[in-house]
Motif scaffolding. Structure first.
Motif, PDB file in Angstrom:
ATOM      1  N   ILE A  37     -39.275 -54.896  35.085  1.00 23.60           N
ATOM      2  CA  ILE A  37     -38.553 -54.812  35.439  1.00 23.60           C
ATOM      3  C   ILE A  37     -37.102 -55.267  36.287  1.00 23.60           C
ATOM      4  CG2 ILE A  37     -38.927 -54.028  38.566  1.00 23.60           C
ATOM      5  CD1 ILE A  37     -41.567 -52.961  38.183  1.00 23.60           C
ATOM      6  N   ASP A  38     -36.145 -54.426  36.492  1.00 24.38           N
ATOM      7  CA  ASP A  38     -34.681 -55.452  36.737  1.00 24.38           C
ATOM      8  C   ASP A  38     -34.513 -55.307  38.155  1.00 24.38           C
ATOM      9  OD1 ASP A  38     -32.196 -56.934  35.836  1.00 24.38           O
ATOM     10  OD2 ASP A  38     -31.821 -55.424  34.912  1.00 24.38           O
ATOM     11  N   ASP A  39     -33.699 -56.369  38.072  1.00 23.58           N
ATOM     12  CA  ASP A  39     -33.105 -56.408  39.775  1.00 23.58           C
ATOM     13  C   ASP A  39     -34.077 -56.650  40.757  1.00 23.58           C
ATOM     14  OD1 ASP A  39     -30.372 -56.423  38.663  1.00 23.58           O
ATOM     15  OD2 ASP A  39     -30.614 -54.415  38.667  1.00 23.58           O
ATOM     16  N   PHE A  40     -35.461 -57.324  40.405  1.00 19.88           N
ATOM     17  CA  PHE A  40     -36.851 -57.241  41.577  1.00 19.88           C
ATOM     18  C   PHE A  40     -36.941 -58.293  42.374  1.00 19.88           C
ATOM     19  CE2 PHE A  40     -41.293 -58.196  42.854  1.00 19.88           C
ATOM     20  CZ  PHE A  40     -41.260 -57.527  43.062  1.00 19.88           C
ATOM     21  N   ALA A  68     -36.144 -65.473  35.504  1.00 19.77           N
ATOM     22  CA  ALA A  68     -35.040 -65.866  36.245  1.00 19.77           C
ATOM     23  C   ALA A  68     -33.308 -65.539  36.054  1.00 19.77           C
ATOM     24  CB  ALA A  68     -35.275 -66.828  37.378  1.00 19.77           C
ATOM     25  N   GLU A  69     -32.925 -64.191  36.864  1.00 18.64           N
ATOM     26  CA  GLU A  69     -31.661 -64.083  36.837  1.00 18.64           C
ATOM     27  C   GLU A  69     -30.282 -65.050  37.528  1.00 18.64           C
ATOM     28  OE1 GLU A  69     -30.725 -59.521  36.029  1.00 18.64           O
ATOM     29  OE2 GLU A  69     -30.350 -60.356  38.384  1.00 18.64           O
ATOM     30  N   GLY A  70     -29.510 -65.371  36.901  1.00 17.09           N
ATOM     31  CA  GLY A  70     -28.559 -65.864  37.220  1.00 17.09           C
ATOM     32  C   GLY A  70     -28.820 -67.123  37.718  1.00 17.09           C
TER      33      GLY A  70
END
Ligand code: C2E
Ligand code: MG
Ligand code: MG
Ligand code: MG
Length: 278
Positions: free
Chosen positions: A180-183, A237-239
């Protein structure tokens, strides 16, 4: 005088509207031609396993080498691609390229840590009735094993689709991993989340980026990681941009991370160089 300036304003407003409608139309025309003119590019950003420090895989990220405007980011054209439905065709193009590239890397660079290629699925693409069939065809024609593919789907794509759980289950049965993206930015209920057959939650970068300065975001990240672990799913964890953010995530036992701290998205040649030197 008042009347004159009113009229001038009115005309200005009109010509601005005209200019923006024209720009949109131009972009749409260009977008329709971009596939046949071979102007899209796939960039690859590493996803790092925090336990081992090695590269688990890459996320495939679309770019558009526009003949006049240079290299465009998805935010410049994905909204229009979604609106016009062109995203479906573009999305399958990306999926095919990414699977083919990944299979090539796996065959030619056997002794690396590379395991997964992640590809984004748009809302429209996710609700196509022949989705499972098309993905199956792409895996067949590229030779990529389903276990090497991760599909990233946003919460809103899932929420907007009544068949979502059935579709996710079918993808999972093929052996594809779901993420699931941008959770944290969507609004899926906890009860529904509990039933999603997914294996990774990707925390949106808006929660990670201000980590060092904003205590609330830091707590939200902590809550999401513990929620994911309770659900038995891993966390990416993105970014991640700083060492401090990385240490914080490691202390929470977050499994994977992605961000400029490790690398920006790279073209395919730079991506494999990175893998070979890790
Ligand atoms: P996303 O899937 O959440 O991808 C992560 C975005 O965060 C990427 O932006 C990536 O370049 C950026 N990013 C990664 N690390 C950092 C960092 O440390 N700092 C900052 N500031 N940004 C970071 P990008 O490539 O511009 O893509 C934006 C969005 O466009 C993606 O968000 C995804 O939703 C969409 N997108 C990209 N490629 C595709 C595609 O092939 N199909 C579809 N449907 N959507 C795509
Ligand atoms: Mg993504
Ligand atoms: Mg994301
Ligand atoms: Mg994001």
């Amino acid at each position: 005088r008042a009347k004159a300036s009113g009229k001038a304003r009115f005309e200005l407003f009109n010509s601005e509207m005209y200019a923006s409608a024209l720009a949109r139309l131009q972009l749409e025309t260009d977008l329709r031609r971009a596939i046949e003119r071979d102007e899209f590019r796939v960039y690859y950003q590493p996803i790092v396993s925090l336990a081992s420090g090695s590269i688990l895989g890459f996320e495939a990220l679309l770019r558009w080498q526009h003949p006049e405007r240079g290299l465009l980011n998805p935010t410049d054209f994905i909204p229009l691609a979604e609106e016009t439905g062109l995203i479906v065709q573009i999305g399958y193009w990306v999926l095919y390229q990414a699977c083919r590239q990944m299979q090539h890397w796996l065959v030619n660079h056997r002794n690396t840590s590379l395991e997964k290629i992640s590809v984004n699925l748009s809302v429209k693409q996710f609700s196509q009735p022949d989705l499972i069939e098309r993905i199956g065809q792409i895996l067949n024609s590229t030779g990529l094993d389903a276990k090497n593919l991760v599909l990233e789907i946003t919460e809103s794509a899932i929420v907007e689709n009544g068949q979502a759980i059935a579709t996710l289950s079918q993808l999972q049965e093929l052996g594809i991993e779901l993420s699931i993206d941008d959770f944290g930015t969507g609004y899926s209920s906890l009860e529904r989340l509990y039933n999603f057959p997914i294996s990774v939650l990707k925390i949106d970068r808006s929660f990670i980026n201000p980590i060092s300065t904003d205590k609330r975001n830091l707590e939200i990240v902590e809550i999401i990681v513990s929620l994911a672990h309770k659900l038995g799913v891993n966390v990416t964890a993105e970014g991640v941009e700083t060492k401090e953010q990385l240490t914080f995530l490691q202390n929470l036992n977050c499994e994977y991370a992605q961000g400029y701290f490790f690398s920006k998205p790279l073209d395919n040649l730079a991506a494999i160089e990175l893998i070979r030197h890790c």
